[in-house]
Scaffold this motif. Structure first.
Motif, mmCIF file in Angstrom:
data_model
loop_
_atom_site.group_PDB
_atom_site.id
_atom_site.type_symbol
_atom_site.label_atom_id
_atom_site.label_comp_id
_atom_site.label_asym_id
_atom_site.label_seq_id
_atom_site.Cartn_x
_atom_site.Cartn_y
_atom_site.Cartn_z
ATOM 1 N N GLU A 96 0.845 -1.198 0.000
ATOM 2 C CA GLU A 96 0.000 0.000 0.000
ATOM 3 C C GLU A 96 0.873 1.238 0.000
ATOM 4 N N ALA A 97 2.174 1.029 0.090
ATOM 5 C CA ALA A 97 3.068 2.157 0.308
ATOM 6 C C ALA A 97 3.440 2.872 -0.984
ATOM 7 N N ASP A 98 3.193 2.239 -2.130
ATOM 8 C CA ASP A 98 3.535 2.912 -3.382
ATOM 9 C C ASP A 98 2.443 2.690 -4.425
ATOM 10 N N THR A 99 2.457 3.542 -5.450
ATOM 11 C CA THR A 99 1.551 3.356 -6.585
ATOM 12 C C THR A 99 2.384 2.822 -7.728
ATOM 13 N N PRO A 100 2.140 1.579 -8.102
ATOM 14 C CA PRO A 100 3.031 0.974 -9.093
ATOM 15 C C PRO A 100 2.924 1.639 -10.463
ATOM 16 N N ASP A 101 4.059 1.663 -11.125
ATOM 17 C CA ASP A 101 4.178 2.189 -12.468
ATOM 18 C C ASP A 101 3.398 1.319 -13.457
ATOM 19 N N ALA A 102 2.884 1.944 -14.503
ATOM 20 C CA ALA A 102 2.152 1.184 -15.529
ATOM 21 C C ALA A 102 3.024 0.068 -16.112
ATOM 22 N N LYS A 103 4.315 0.337 -16.232
ATOM 23 C CA LYS A 103 5.234 -0.674 -16.816
ATOM 24 C C LYS A 103 5.266 -1.939 -15.985
ATOM 25 N N LEU A 104 5.067 -1.772 -14.688
ATOM 26 C CA LEU A 104 5.084 -2.915 -13.779
ATOM 27 C C LEU A 104 3.757 -3.677 -13.847
ATOM 28 N N ILE A 105 2.680 -2.934 -14.013
ATOM 29 C CA ILE A 105 1.341 -3.525 -13.970
ATOM 30 C C ILE A 105 0.965 -4.185 -15.297
ATOM 31 N N ASP A 106 1.323 -3.536 -16.389
ATOM 32 C CA ASP A 106 0.841 -3.989 -17.705
ATOM 33 C C ASP A 106 1.144 -5.449 -18.050
ATOM 34 N N PRO A 107 2.384 -5.929 -17.820
ATOM 35 C CA PRO A 107 2.628 -7.333 -18.184
ATOM 36 C C PRO A 107 1.742 -8.298 -17.413
ATOM 37 N N LEU A 108 1.481 -7.974 -16.160
ATOM 38 C CA LEU A 108 0.638 -8.837 -15.343
ATOM 39 C C LEU A 108 -0.823 -8.764 -15.791
ATOM 40 N N ALA A 109 -1.247 -7.547 -16.147
ATOM 41 C CA ALA A 109 -2.612 -7.376 -16.628
ATOM 42 C C ALA A 109 -2.808 -8.168 -17.909
ATOM 43 N N GLU A 110 -1.774 -8.161 -18.737
ATOM 44 C CA GLU A 110 -1.831 -8.906 -20.001
ATOM 45 C C GLU A 110 -1.965 -10.405 -19.724
ATOM 46 N N GLN A 111 -1.166 -10.877 -18.765
ATOM 47 C CA GLN A 111 -1.240 -12.293 -18.396
ATOM 48 C C GLN A 111 -2.639 -12.648 -17.870
ATOM 49 N N TYR A 112 -3.169 -11.769 -17.036
ATOM 50 C CA TYR A 112 -4.488 -12.012 -16.422
ATOM 51 C C TYR A 112 -5.569 -12.088 -17.509
ATOM 52 N N ARG A 113 -5.497 -11.150 -18.445
ATOM 53 C CA ARG A 113 -6.475 -11.110 -19.535
ATOM 54 C C ARG A 113 -6.349 -12.362 -20.395
ATOM 55 N N LYS A 114 -5.094 -12.720 -20.719
ATOM 56 C CA LYS A 114 -4.858 -13.877 -21.594
ATOM 57 C C LYS A 114 -5.315 -15.178 -20.946
ATOM 58 N N SER A 115 -5.238 -15.238 -19.610
ATOM 59 C CA SER A 115 -5.680 -16.455 -18.921
ATOM 60 C C SER A 115 -7.197 -16.460 -18.748
ATOM 61 N N ASP A 116 -7.861 -15.506 -19.377
ATOM 62 C CA ASP A 116 -9.297 -15.300 -19.208
ATOM 63 C C ASP A 116 -9.654 -15.094 -17.738
ATOM 64 N N PHE A 117 -8.857 -14.254 -17.098
ATOM 65 C CA PHE A 117 -9.125 -13.822 -15.726
ATOM 66 C C PHE A 117 -9.093 -14.976 -14.723
ATOM 67 N N ASP A 118 -8.040 -15.794 -14.849
ATOM 68 C CA ASP A 118 -7.819 -16.876 -13.883
ATOM 69 C C ASP A 118 -7.121 -16.294 -12.647
ATOM 70 N N THR A 119 -7.910 -16.037 -11.630
ATOM 71 C CA THR A 119 -7.386 -15.331 -10.469
ATOM 72 C C THR A 119 -6.351 -16.158 -9.712
ATOM 73 N N GLY A 120 -6.594 -17.459 -9.580
ATOM 74 C CA GLY A 120 -5.678 -18.310 -8.824
ATOM 75 C C GLY A 120 -4.280 -18.281 -9.417
ATOM 76 N N LYS A 121 -4.227 -18.421 -10.730
ATOM 77 C CA LYS A 121 -2.950 -18.430 -11.434
ATOM 78 C C LYS A 121 -2.227 -17.094 -11.227
ATOM 79 N N PHE A 122 -3.028 -16.049 -11.321
ATOM 80 C CA PHE A 122 -2.489 -14.707 -11.200
ATOM 81 C C PHE A 122 -1.954 -14.433 -9.792
ATOM 82 N N VAL A 123 -2.718 -14.844 -8.800
ATOM 83 C CA VAL A 123 -2.299 -14.657 -7.402
ATOM 84 C C VAL A 123 -1.001 -15.435 -7.139
ATOM 85 N N ALA A 124 -0.900 -16.628 -7.733
ATOM 86 C CA ALA A 124 0.314 -17.424 -7.556
ATOM 87 C C ALA A 124 1.525 -16.686 -8.130
ATOM 88 N N THR A 125 1.368 -16.085 -9.304
ATOM 89 C CA THR A 125 2.475 -15.324 -9.891
ATOM 90 C C THR A 125 2.925 -14.216 -8.940
#
Lengths: 464, 411
Positions: free
Chosen positions: A261-290
């Protein structure tokens, strides 16, 4: 600037950055509700791979737990008009006893995301139906969860979808599904909301289930995000999921929940993960594990970079003490700390972070810690006994006791000065004149309880 | 009753010793006393109506036929309105406030307050009101920033589920949130005074922060220190407060009664922040009676009792209560017999020194923008008046240029 690839790559211990007790504690706090002394010991001994697997996969619930919990949630024991306290207590009990804390933790995340309050719903059965929907998808598909939420009975009442009519649609759900549940402010227009509101007409509750009544539904064409069609509520969920902003919005929220909660992550940090989440069709478990396996999760910048929520504070304390607590009084105490399960303050949920702590809630935390550790409080005291805990772990001297407590609750993250002060207290408390009828054991227990309470008031203990 | 001398004795810094940081010593403890000659001792009480108050059913344009057309089931009938002028009147549930207006000349109604391109998100719009800004990222509040210039002690009188408002963020010392004096105590299990003192010493003497201290840890330590100091300070306040007039039984009334007690205790507190939730009336809001009416009754009766109590104790002229909500509601009702999110709405200022009357025009029902009322007065013009004339803080650095203060205070 952090290299995103390196940040999200799995963490592997090195001699410079070894797997240790602090990392085990960190993992158990974020992926659950904190560790016991034996979980900390086992985590260090078993190493990082085994421990991560154990935490991520959880264990099947015992038959006894499942039967009791289900029975307590049946309509017979929890009728629609059951009081709020019983609902919260039921979930707290699950958090205390579950063998899959990560799933309950993510259920709490989604409860806060789709923040629905029984204060308005006024139906414990509906709230539990929503809990089951969330819990079954907590580590599953966000697509399913978002889609089904549109016709969830508690949600239909909470955001007035069940009274919205074709002639004069109610915009409440249409707005929040975009603003708070999938996209965030700035990614839709007021016109999108008004059009989507028409798609959410005709939903009603029959026999405890949400259904679409085609005759009350506005079947004409709508235009949302520039796309046209005779959309229903489910179609709107799909449009939201297909929207560019959706995955990023959820990933940012999970980052704040799991990492910092201490920082606001940069888009560069978030985007690859968002891409993975979208590509997995929003598989939350897989994403949380990453996230939980990542270098970033175990980086010093993420360590204690969150304020404990009241639930984390309370459950973590009771678990670490290996005690038993009545969850009804616990639920009541949590109200004073600002977190009533099944009754978040608004559809935005709990703000979290620094908002958890103010003068009143801080005193409330200190006083709850006191109630849990003291014999003078009839609600918790006798069943969470630091004296018994110390005996169980063969703690014989004052110095060992202080080190044990600091290791258990803080994995040693307290300044040297704190250790000295705690030892000084124990020394002073030896010289105090106690009532004549106190036995030596009474005195010893009092000192153990008091010093445990003092550890729980250290500023570091407020951090997760 | 607590006298000022009691307070000075009890609030001494004993027990906190050298650990009380300088900023705390300068502010919470060195507030100008009410009786000090030349000290400005005005008190501001902000009442937040959370959820978006339906302004159109609060200040009702009862001569306007369009009003009745837009709201076939929830309009308030002309003969039930508490008239303020020939054209507008208060909702019938606000009889107590209407009486303060007509009999006591203690109410200023500012009509049609809002801001350009209003957000219809509860949370974004609330942030805009709290920060007095429409910038994308909002981190400091208008009152928090004012406290930097005029560091008077204040309290957020909270409900259990309520967090500290953004409006107070940015203050040099965190404004403490309290829910009741009884619960605002640090408890310890101790058998003797010596044991208690030893425990308290550990709890209240956290290690001083250094430049290496992580921000969150520093935040916790500062909150702790501020809390223990406030708790000590309030311990001296008399347990029994007997109001001069009876208060209704409602959460809001209890909060205002606590504010009255703190004001009367003479500890120099000059800022209070309270909220009442439930104004998000999307469905079944009712007309002259019903859910919205009940909320308005609570607001009106609590503020009225508070004001009369304060007048009875000689604080009437010091007091200004200001209400606001994040937005008003849609001009036309929806199919759930409620109203969706809208834009402009009225604000109320109540006190012995407000300019009683109705300020600004009622927003036009002909000139709606996407079904919403268009504002005539920017809320920052009201803030400017409160800052410049009531708190004696230059409003420009806080609300920005170009917001001419509206006349809400008596000359």
């Amino acid at each position: 600037m952090l290299d995103p690839k390196l940040a999200w790559a799995p963490f592997a211990p090195t001699p410079q950055n070894p797997w240790d007790r602090a990392k085990v504690g960190h993992l158990y706090r974020r992926a659950g509700f904190g560790a016991t002394a034996s979980e900390l010991d086992a985590g260090v001994k078993d190493g990082h791979a085994k421990t991560l697997d154990r935490v991520l996969n959880g264990a099947p619930e015992s038959e006894d737990f499942t039967r009791t919990s289900d029975f307590m949630a049946s309509e017979r024991s929890m009728p629609p008009g059951a009081p709020q306290g019983r609902l919260s207590a039921w979930w707290l009990d699950r958090m205390l006893k579950t063998r899959h804390p990560l799933r309950e933790k993510l259920t709490l995340f989604w409860h806060n995301h789709f923040a629905t309050s029984n204060a308005k719903v006024q139906n414990a059965c509906f709230m539990l139906t929503q809990y089951r929907l969330i819990q079954s998808h907590a580590l599953g598909s966000f697509r399913e969860l978002l889609t089904k939420m549109g016709s969830d009975p508690a949600m239909l009442v909470w955001l007035d979808t069940n009274t919205s009519t074709k002639a004069a649609p109610n915009e409440n759900y249409a707005r929040e599904v975009m603003e708070l549940f999938s996209l965030g402010v700035g990614n839709y227009t007021e016109a999108d909301i008004r059009q989507a509101a028409r798609a959410f007409t005709g939903y009603e509750i029959k026999d405890g289930k949400g259904t679409l009544n085609r005759r009350q539904h506005d079947t004409s064409e709508k235009e949302v995000f520039g796309k046209k069609g005779k959309f229903t509520g489910e179609d709107i969920a799909k449009l939201c999921l297909d929207h560019d902003a959706c995955a990023r919005f959820i990933v940012r929220k999970l980052y704040r929940f799991l990492i910092s909660e201490a920082d606001t992550p940069d888009a560069k940090l978030i985007d690859p993960l968002a891409e993975q989440y979208r590509k997995s069709d929003f598989d939350t478990g897989k994403f949380v594990a990453t996230m939980l396996r990542s270098n970033l999760f175990f980086a010093s910048s993420s360590y204690r970079a969150k304020i404990k929520s009241p639930v984390e504070f309370a459950i973590g304390t009771v678990r670490a003490l290996e005690g038993v607590a009545g969850t009804l009084p616990l639920a009541e105490a949590l109200e004073g700390l600002g977190q009533v399960l099944f009754a978040p303050p608004s559809v935005k949920g709990w703000d979290g972070g620094e908002a958890w702590l103010n003068a009143q809630t801080l005193l409330g935390r200190n006083n709850l810690a006191l109630a849990i550790t003291s014999t003078e409080d009839a609600r918790f005291g006798s069943r969470c006994d630091p004296g018994q805990l110390a005996a169980k772990h063969d703690i014989a001297t004052d110095a060992k006791l202080v080190d044990f407590l600091l290791g258990l609750f803080l994995q040693g993250d307290a300044p040297q000065g704190a250790r000295t002060k705690l030892l000084d207290y124990l020394k002073t408390a030896k010289g105090v004149k106690y009532p004549a009828y106190w036995s030596d054991d009474d005195v010893a227990n009092h000192r153990k309880r008091a010093v445990t309470h003092l550890v729980l008031t250290l500023p570091e203990y407020q951090l997760n | 009753m607590t006298t000022r001398r009691d307070f000075l004795r009890d609030s001494s810094l004993l027990g906190f010793g050298a650990t009380v940081p300088a900023f705390l010593g300068r502010t919470a403890y060195s507030a100008p006393l009410a009786a000090k000659p030349g000290a400005r001792d005005t008190v501001l009480v902000v009442v937040q109506l959370t959820g978006g108050n339906d302004g159109l059913n609060t200040v009702v344009p009862f001569t306007n036929a369009d009003y009745y057309k837009l709201r076939p089931t929830i309009a308030v009938a002309k003969d039930q309105v508490k008239k303020l002028t020939d054209d507008v009147g208060l909702h019938p549930a606000m009889g107590a406030l209407a009486k303060l207006y007509t009999d006591d000349s203690a109410v200023c109604v500012v009509q049609g307050v809002g801001y350009p391109n209003p957000s219809q998100s509860h949370f974004r719009s609330m942030d805009v009101w709290h920060a007095a800004s429409t910038a994308e990222t909002l981190t400091a509040g208008w009152l928090g920033t004012a406290l930097k210039k005029q560091p008077v002690p204040g309290f957020h009188l909270a409900s259990g589920n309520e967090t500290s408002p953004l409006a107070l963020a940015g203050a040099p010392v965190r404004v403490p949130s309290i829910t009741s004096l009884d619960d605002f105590k640090l408890k310890m299990v101790s058998v003797t005074g010596a044991d208690a003192a030893a425990q308290k010493n550990v709890i209240t003497s956290s290690a001083p922060s250094t430049s290496e201290t992580p921000a969150l840890l520093d935040f916790v330590a500062r909150t702790q220190m501020n809390t223990y100091a406030s708790s000590e300070k309030l311990a001296s306040i008399g347990k029994n407060y007997t109001p001069k007039v009876p208060y209704p039984t409602s959460a809001l009334a209890n909060k205002l009664k606590l504010a009255a007690q703190l004001i009367d205790a003479g500890i120099g507190t000059r800022l209070f922040y309270v909220s009442i939730d439930g104004f998000d009336t999307h469905a079944g809001q009712g007309g002259a009676t019903g859910a919205h009416a009940n909320l308005l009754t609570q607001v009106s009766e609590a503020i009225s009792a508070f004001y009369r109590d304060m007048v009875g104790r000689g604080h009437g002229k010091r007091l200004c209560v200001m209400t606001f909500s994040e937005f008003g509601r849609r001009a036309y009702e929806n199919g759930s017999k409620g109203t969706d999110h809208g834009a402009s709405a009225p604000m109320f200022l109540v006190g012995g020194n407000v300019k009683s009357g109705v300020v600004g025009d009622h927003p036009s029902l002909k000139g709606l923008k996407e079904g919403n009322l268009v504002h005539g007065t920017d809320f920052r013009q009201v803030y400017a008046a409160v800052l410049d004339r009531w708190l004696d803080v230059d409003s420009k650095p806080i609300v920005g240029d170009g917001f001419k203060a509206v006349e809400v205070f008596a000359k």
